[in-house]
Design an enzyme around this catalytic site. Sequence first.
Site, PDB file in Angstrom:
ATOM      1  N   ARG A  58      43.555  25.972  42.719  1.00 52.10           N
ATOM      2  CA  ARG A  58      42.150  26.234  42.366  1.00 52.10           C
ATOM      3  C   ARG A  58      41.207  25.845  43.503  1.00 52.10           C
ATOM      4  NH1 ARG A  58      38.902  22.819  39.570  1.00 52.10           N
ATOM      5  NH2 ARG A  58      40.631  21.878  38.429  1.00 52.10           N
ATOM      6  N   LYS A 210      37.703  47.613  43.938  1.00 48.17           N
ATOM      7  CA  LYS A 210      37.389  48.990  44.319  1.00 48.17           C
ATOM      8  C   LYS A 210      38.011  49.319  45.686  1.00 48.17           C
ATOM      9  CE  LYS A 210      34.933  48.507  40.551  1.00 48.17           C
ATOM     10  NZ  LYS A 210      33.548  48.100  40.534  1.00 48.17           N
TER      11      LYS A 210
END
Length: 397
Positions: A58, A210
């Site tokens: 993390r 994308k």
Amino acid sequence: MKKKRLRTELVHAGERRQLPIGRPVATPIYATSAFTYDSMEEVDQVFSGEGGDFVYTRYGNPTIAALEDALVTLEGGTAACAYGSGMAALHASLFACGLTPGSTVLASRDLYGATFALLEKVFGIAGVKTVTADFNDLEAVRAEAVAAKPTVLLAETISNPLLKVCDLAAIAAIGKEAGARLVVDNTFASPFLCQPLTLGADFVIHSATKYLGGHGDAMGGVAVAKQEHDRLALVSIMKLAGGVMSVWEAHQILRGVKTLGLRLERQCDNARKIAEHFRNDSRLVRVHYPTLSADGAEALVGRVLLPPHGGALVSIELKENTREAAYRFMNSLQLCVRLTSLGDVFTGVSHSASSSHRELSPAQRKRLGITEGLVRISVGIEDVNDIIEDVDQALSK
Ligand SMILES: *Cc1c(COP(=O)(O)O)cnc(C)c1O
């Protein structure tokens, strides 16, 4: 070594970090939650930030760091942080601008729908106000910046779905005058076509889902800061809100970045040909494409996007400007995929009024120029003749 050109950096950036056992040619997937060291003294050193190594995924991981390094290089920034999605990257960069209760965000009125929802529903309840302006009207942006005294200006390089290109250098200058920071969502352009940090932005964000990934198989987001002193805030929100990117996604996206140049050259080329082919089609009222704009914006497009490209999205407006006609057209497509995403190697279509702008009232959509017959095409790398034939046969239905 001499600074390399962007098409070269796309293939090599971030890769081949030094390891004790030689350098893998492609960064492996470090599927590990934590890292161990030979002594507690070393662990202590790494925790204190002196070691510069990894302790817990993390907080950072070599696979993700390789992707972050690549984006720093490609966008011309100094610090990057990867997150679980584009929305998490947007949230982090807005946070990093130091928004506090009472501060204001001046946002482009054409922003991605979920970005407005983030501003209203997450930052809004924390007392942050959002005002909007038409970012293609510089006088209106300047007036609003003077009136609202914003902390942040939030822009998109290419707007959705009307594909208007934003004069980022001019917006950055307005931001500087107003003492505001500029965050740019560069998802629609990708770093191949535009590098907003070099035009004066403070932060650039991507939905890596994308164009960066490009194959419809990974989700992620990246925020890149121009200044080193913004690193801490980007990393801090990642550690504390915990919206980290997965190592598997980081690997897929870093692999995608290598072919971004090739893909986009082909996609932009196809998009321009499609726009030109259907430009005067009697079944359409209008074709939206940056380099074919009716208002003489070609010079602006050339300053913001890598010439001669105009991006890989084309929006068409059907003559029969109704939802029924749009659905009939979209349902008749045999090659183009119906989806709400974009930027993939395959051609996809979306209906803005019922997807990205669904939450707006018909009056709001009308004000933005988003009609029921508007269909956005995210152009892929297929043979352009097949895409044209598919769109043509579906328009005839
Ligand atoms: C998709 C998208 C986002 C959100 O990205 P996610 O990866 O879906 O969270 C933000 N901005 C733009 C312009 C997008 O197209």
